[in-house]
Design an enzyme around this catalytic site. Structure first.
Site, PDB file in Angstrom:
ATOM      1  N   SER A 116      14.115 -52.792 -45.707  1.00 39.26           N
ATOM      2  CA  SER A 116      13.982 -51.735 -44.697  1.00 39.26           C
ATOM      3  C   SER A 116      14.305 -52.320 -43.334  1.00 39.26           C
ATOM      4  CB  SER A 116      12.552 -51.190 -44.676  1.00 39.26           C
ATOM      5  OG  SER A 116      12.375 -50.319 -43.573  1.00 39.26           O
ATOM      6  N   TYR A 168       3.574 -52.755 -44.268  1.00 39.70           N
ATOM      7  CA  TYR A 168       4.826 -52.353 -44.928  1.00 39.70           C
ATOM      8  C   TYR A 168       5.995 -53.175 -44.378  1.00 39.70           C
ATOM      9  CZ  TYR A 168       8.940 -49.434 -45.909  1.00 39.70           C
ATOM     10  OH  TYR A 168      10.177 -48.989 -46.307  1.00 39.70           O
TER      11      TYR A 168
HETATM   12  P1  NAP Z   1      10.408 -41.816 -52.276  1.00 42.63           P
HETATM   13  O1  NAP Z   1      11.259 -40.620 -51.986  1.00 42.63           O
HETATM   14  O2  NAP Z   1       8.939 -41.733 -51.998  1.00 42.63           O
HETATM   15  O3  NAP Z   1      10.645 -42.231 -53.805  1.00 42.63           O
HETATM   16  C1  NAP Z   1       9.966 -43.336 -54.297  1.00 42.63           C
HETATM   17  C2  NAP Z   1      10.374 -43.603 -55.727  1.00 42.63           C
HETATM   18  O4  NAP Z   1       9.725 -44.793 -56.152  1.00 42.63           O
HETATM   19  C3  NAP Z   1       9.956 -42.509 -56.681  1.00 42.63           C
HETATM   20  O5  NAP Z   1      10.920 -42.427 -57.693  1.00 42.63           O
HETATM   21  C4  NAP Z   1       8.626 -43.033 -57.220  1.00 42.63           C
HETATM   22  O6  NAP Z   1       8.338 -42.572 -58.536  1.00 42.63           O
HETATM   23  C5  NAP Z   1       8.917 -44.511 -57.275  1.00 42.63           C
HETATM   24  N1  NAP Z   1       7.728 -45.352 -57.205  1.00 42.63           N
HETATM   25  C6  NAP Z   1       6.787 -45.408 -56.238  1.00 42.63           C
HETATM   26  N2  NAP Z   1       5.863 -46.316 -56.558  1.00 42.63           N
HETATM   27  C7  NAP Z   1       6.214 -46.847 -57.746  1.00 42.63           C
HETATM   28  C8  NAP Z   1       5.656 -47.821 -58.607  1.00 42.63           C
HETATM   29  N3  NAP Z   1       4.518 -48.439 -58.300  1.00 42.63           N
HETATM   30  N4  NAP Z   1       6.293 -48.105 -59.755  1.00 42.63           N
HETATM   31  C9  NAP Z   1       7.443 -47.481 -60.096  1.00 42.63           C
HETATM   32  N5  NAP Z   1       8.012 -46.557 -59.326  1.00 42.63           N
HETATM   33  C10 NAP Z   1       7.417 -46.227 -58.171  1.00 42.63           C
HETATM   34  O7  NAP Z   1      10.917 -43.104 -51.464  1.00 42.63           O
HETATM   35  P2  NAP Z   1      12.350 -43.474 -50.829  1.00 42.63           P
HETATM   36  O8  NAP Z   1      12.308 -43.047 -49.398  1.00 42.63           O
HETATM   37  O9  NAP Z   1      13.462 -43.040 -51.687  1.00 42.63           O
HETATM   38  O10 NAP Z   1      12.213 -45.058 -50.801  1.00 42.63           O
HETATM   39  C11 NAP Z   1      12.848 -45.892 -51.746  1.00 42.63           C
HETATM   40  C12 NAP Z   1      12.891 -47.295 -51.187  1.00 42.63           C
HETATM   41  O11 NAP Z   1      13.562 -47.285 -49.920  1.00 42.63           O
HETATM   42  C13 NAP Z   1      11.513 -47.916 -50.932  1.00 42.63           C
HETATM   43  O12 NAP Z   1      11.525 -49.276 -51.276  1.00 42.63           O
HETATM   44  C14 NAP Z   1      11.345 -47.755 -49.426  1.00 42.63           C
HETATM   45  O13 NAP Z   1      10.481 -48.720 -48.871  1.00 42.63           O
HETATM   46  C15 NAP Z   1      12.776 -47.947 -48.960  1.00 42.63           C
HETATM   47  N6  NAP Z   1      13.048 -47.397 -47.630  1.00 42.63           N
HETATM   48  C16 NAP Z   1      12.957 -46.056 -47.397  1.00 42.63           C
HETATM   49  C17 NAP Z   1      13.234 -45.587 -46.122  1.00 42.63           C
HETATM   50  C18 NAP Z   1      13.134 -44.123 -45.744  1.00 42.63           C
HETATM   51  O14 NAP Z   1      13.165 -43.796 -44.537  1.00 42.63           O
HETATM   52  N7  NAP Z   1      13.048 -43.207 -46.700  1.00 42.63           N
HETATM   53  C19 NAP Z   1      13.571 -46.482 -45.094  1.00 42.63           C
HETATM   54  C20 NAP Z   1      13.653 -47.828 -45.397  1.00 42.63           C
HETATM   55  C21 NAP Z   1      13.398 -48.286 -46.660  1.00 42.63           C
HETATM   56  P3  NAP Z   1       7.245 -41.404 -58.821  1.00 42.63           P
HETATM   57  O15 NAP Z   1       7.727 -40.194 -58.085  1.00 42.63           O
HETATM   58  O16 NAP Z   1       7.262 -41.213 -60.298  1.00 42.63           O
HETATM   59  O17 NAP Z   1       5.949 -41.921 -58.277  1.00 42.63           O
END
Ligand code: NAP
Length: 248
Positions: free
Chosen positions: A143, A157
């Site tokens: 991130s 985080y």
């Molecule tokens: P999201 O929409 O909340 O989706 C999270 C995904 O991860 C879902 O498929 C969820 O599955 C799964 N997950 C969560 N906890 C888990 C666990 N303990 N074991 C297995 N699967 C798990 O999140 P996102 O925004 O796409 O984020 C994805 C990645 O990008 C993360 O690493 C996050 O830190 C990073 N990121 C996001 C952003 C942003 O602004 N969105 C920015 C920087 C980095 P379930 O639905 O089944 O729980």
């Protein structure tokens, strides 16, 4: 045989976008999820509609004993693993450090850091030429928070993603001579459901004007970078931290 990618947290958000774009690029896909089975099955359906094979596999990457079975399920279904998108990750409600509980910090580190490391370990055991593998690619989802530090929001985080950056640099060198490339993508402010966990209504809308390009990014825009990094088109890229953050 088609190449196989495992996407952790592939049921929603960035992971789902990466799983579907990888299918467009010709990969068969293992879609890991923790709790939302129907969402994972919808992603599987979209991949199958593209003529590729897919399977949804439930496993909590925050539970170390669930990680080997996750990879064994990939072995059983596909018989090979060419790429890992180490994407599963969480944030907690916005908070200063001085009121954070130990359990919250441990949970973030267990899922975002230990989980990602153990998934990478399983991938290395299968991909490394040292273990009889044919090589492969690992892409860690870090991130921009690793650089920014997220003061007043979630320094826990941010620190977890800083750990992912260091891990990426070290592991890339450790396995470079074993035909494994390891890189990280550092998304900025991306429109997904993760922001609901921060407990701040309209967080994305309120922060978007502060991004140099004046908007949040999409999961598809991050997926483009992830799929490029798992592909042979990035064959000389390893140990790289690629910002996909609109200049933030
Ligand atoms: P999201 O929409 O909340 O989706 C999270 C995904 O991860 C879902 O498929 C969820 O599955 C799964 N997950 C969560 N906890 C888990 C666990 N303990 N074991 C297995 N699967 C798990 O999140 P996102 O925004 O796409 O984020 C994805 C990645 O990008 C993360 O690493 C996050 O830190 C990073 N990121 C996001 C952003 C942003 O602004 N969105 C920015 C920087 C980095 P379930 O639905 O089944 O729980």
């Amino acid at each position: 045989m088609e190449k196989v990618v495992l996407v952790t947290g592939g049921s929603r958000g960035i992971g789902a976008a990466a799983a579907i774009l990888a299918a467009d690029a010709g990969y068969d896909v293992a879609v890991n999820y923790r709790s939302d089975g129907p969402a994972a099955e919808r992603v599987v359906g979209q991949i199958e509609a593209r003529g590729r094979r897919a399977i949804a596999i439930q496993a909590d990457v925050g539970a170390p004993d669930q990680i080997p079975p996750l990879f064994e399920a990939v072995d059983a279904e596909f018989g090979r693993l060419d790429a890992l998108v180490n994407n599963a990750g969480i944030v907690s409600p916005v908070s200063r450090l001085d009121v954070m509980e130990a359990a919250r910090i441990e949970r973030i580190l267990r899922i975002n850091v230990v989980g990602a490391m153990l998934c990478a370990r399983e991938a290395v055991r299968r991909m490394s030429t040292r273990h009889g593998g044919r090589g492969g690619v690992i892409v860690n989802v870090s991130s921009a928070a690793a650089r920014l530090g997220s003061p007043g929001e979630f320094v826990d985080y941010a620190a977890s993603k800083g750990a992912i950056d260091s891990f990426t640099l070290g592991l890339a060198k450790e396995v470079a001579d074993e035909r494994i490339r390891v890189n990280a993508v550092r998304p900025g402010l991306i429109e997904t459901e993760i922001h609901d966990s921060a407990g701040v209504p309209d967080r994305v809308e309120r922060m978007a004007p502060g991004v140099p390009v004046k908007r949040a990014g999409t999961a598809d825009e991050v997926a483009e970078a992830l799929v490029w990094l798992i592909s042979d088109r990035s064959s000389y890229v390893t140990g790289a931290l690629l910002d996909v953050s609109g200049g933030r």
